[in-house]
Motif scaffolding. Structure first.
Motif, short mmCIF file in Angstrom:
data_model
loop_
_atom_site.label_atom_id
_atom_site.label_comp_id
_atom_site.label_asym_id
_atom_site.label_seq_id
_atom_site.Cartn_x
_atom_site.Cartn_y
_atom_site.Cartn_z
N VAL A 315 0.84 -1.20 0.00
CA VAL A 315 0.00 0.00 0.00
C VAL A 315 0.87 1.24 0.00
O VAL A 315 0.61 2.21 -0.73
CB VAL A 315 -0.94 0.01 1.23
N ALA A 316 1.93 1.23 0.81
CA ALA A 316 2.84 2.37 0.88
C ALA A 316 3.45 2.67 -0.47
O ALA A 316 3.50 3.82 -0.92
CB ALA A 316 3.94 2.09 1.91
N PHE A 317 3.93 1.63 -1.15
CA PHE A 317 4.56 1.83 -2.46
C PHE A 317 3.54 2.33 -3.49
O PHE A 317 3.87 3.17 -4.32
CB PHE A 317 5.21 0.53 -2.94
N ASP A 318 2.35 1.82 -3.43
CA ASP A 318 1.31 2.26 -4.36
C ASP A 318 0.98 3.74 -4.16
O ASP A 318 0.83 4.48 -5.13
CB ASP A 318 0.05 1.42 -4.16
N ILE A 319 0.91 4.17 -2.92
CA ILE A 319 0.59 5.57 -2.63
C ILE A 319 1.73 6.48 -3.06
O ILE A 319 1.50 7.53 -3.70
CB ILE A 319 0.29 5.75 -1.12
N VAL A 320 2.96 6.10 -2.76
CA VAL A 320 4.10 6.94 -3.14
C VAL A 320 4.28 6.97 -4.65
O VAL A 320 4.51 8.03 -5.24
CB VAL A 320 5.39 6.45 -2.44
N GLU A 321 4.15 5.81 -5.29
CA GLU A 321 4.34 5.75 -6.76
C GLU A 321 3.29 6.58 -7.50
O GLU A 321 3.59 7.20 -8.52
CB GLU A 321 4.27 4.29 -7.22
N GLY A 322 2.07 6.62 -6.95
CA GLY A 322 1.00 7.35 -7.60
C GLY A 322 0.81 8.77 -7.10
O GLY A 322 -0.15 9.44 -7.49
#
Length: 336
Positions: A315-322
């Motif tokens: 979830v963290a990576f998805d939020i930062v990437e987007g």
């Protein structure tokens, strides 16, 4: 991305230490590996754990370790140099010919794990001086410190620009302000990141999505800027940087372009006689970064916007990437 169970790492060499992770920062380079599977020639072979911004507690030491002890909270420098090549002997361990870096494909597994094993020289004890989040943020801060050092700014009255108000751009901003350089223009397309830069201390704000960068800079600095730090990794930023630098100015490249290439207007660069400086991670800046935080000159936690558990890493990576939910710096915590 998934959380999996694997055997824990073991100390093999007499100078190694085992570290229980407490805090890990999600870095832009981690996101490149996550979203694109590579940075230039460094290509991920799956499965592969990423991560290199971290702090933790020493839980075991090799018999020759003397700089840290069991129970120490440590800042971890993710770069493992050999100490013997021409680069190391020249005082450039960050460009070591045999360098191995945490979370870099083909080198070392990343720190997104409960435990890691590292040579003891990569560990800097900070017990009682800072918390685990601050300690994990030392790594990106060292890049900002080193980036500003490379610019060799002698006159604190100069006009400076920064492209990109992500963690590295903000780390550059932190260091400039700590050096009492205050005439700083932040150029950033995301409004919430511009707001954060203003809170930290940027004097002028430019949004390239709604403003002409060159015209906006000229309205405040008729003679243009002395130094520009490019921390976004975009071609548009590099193109605009060349335009807003005064003759004899310096362009410092610290952002990572996804395509691994930039195009420059060499006619304009030549006529202005611009100096281009490339940044490779950091060199001998960990102690200074620690001191800047411990002394209170830099409140590095101001860049943190999100906290997650290890189980929430995807979830963290998805939020930062987007660029979702106002994300700037996300931290993965282990119950600290």
């Amino acid at each position: 991305m998934a959380v999996t169970e694997i055997p824990g790492p073991q100390i093999i060499m007499v100078d190694e230490v085992k570290i229980k992770m407490l805090s890990i920062g999600v870095c832009g380079s981690d996101i490149h590996y996550y979203a694109e599977g590579k940075i230039g020639t460094q290509v991920v072979q799956y499965p592969f754990p990423v991560g290199h911004e971290c702090s933790g507690i020493i839980v075991e030491t090799g018999k020759n370790v003397s700089n840290v002890k069991v129970g120490d909270l440590v800042v971890v420098d993710p770069s493992v140099h050999c100490g013997n090549c021409d680069q190391c002997l020249a005082g450039r361990p960050h460009t070591c010919r045999n360098n191995k870096f945490l979370g870099c494909p083909g080198q070392l597994d990343g720190c997104l794990a409960e435990y890691i094993v590292m040579p003891s020289f990569t560990c800097f004890p900070v017990t009682g001086k800072m918390n685990p989040v601050q300690a994990a943020l030392i790594e990106p801060l060292t890049i900002g410190v080193y980036t500003v050092k490379l610019a060799q700014i002698q006159n604190k009255e100069i006009a400076v620009g920064i492209f990109g108000a992500g963690p590295i751009g903000l780390s550059v901003l932190f260091k400039l302000l700590a050096d009492r350089i205050t005439d700083i223009t932040m150029i950033e397309p995301l409004g919430y990141r511009l707001k954060k830069a203003a809170e930290i201390g940027a004097k002028y704000l430019v949004n390239p999505e709604s403003e002409n960068v060159e015209d906006s800079v000229k309205s405040q600095h008729e003679l243009l800027l002395d130094v520009v730090f490019e921390a976004s990794g975009t071609q548009d930023a590099v193109t605009n940087a060349v335009k807003i630098l005064k003759p004899g100015g310096k362009l410092v490249l610290v952002g990572i372009p996804p395509s691994a290439e930039y195009t420059f207007n060499m006619d304009l660069m030549r006529r202005k006689e611009l100096t281009v400086i490339n940044v490779r991670r950091q060199n001998h800046c960990v102690e200074e970064a620690i001191e800047l935080v411990v002394s209170g000159k830099i409140d590095v936690e101001k860049m943190v916007t999100h906290h997650f558990t290890l189980e929430q890493t995807a979830v963290a990576f998805d939020i930062v990437e987007g660029y979702k939910d106002g994300a700037i710096k996300a931290m993965i915590g282990f119950g600290y």
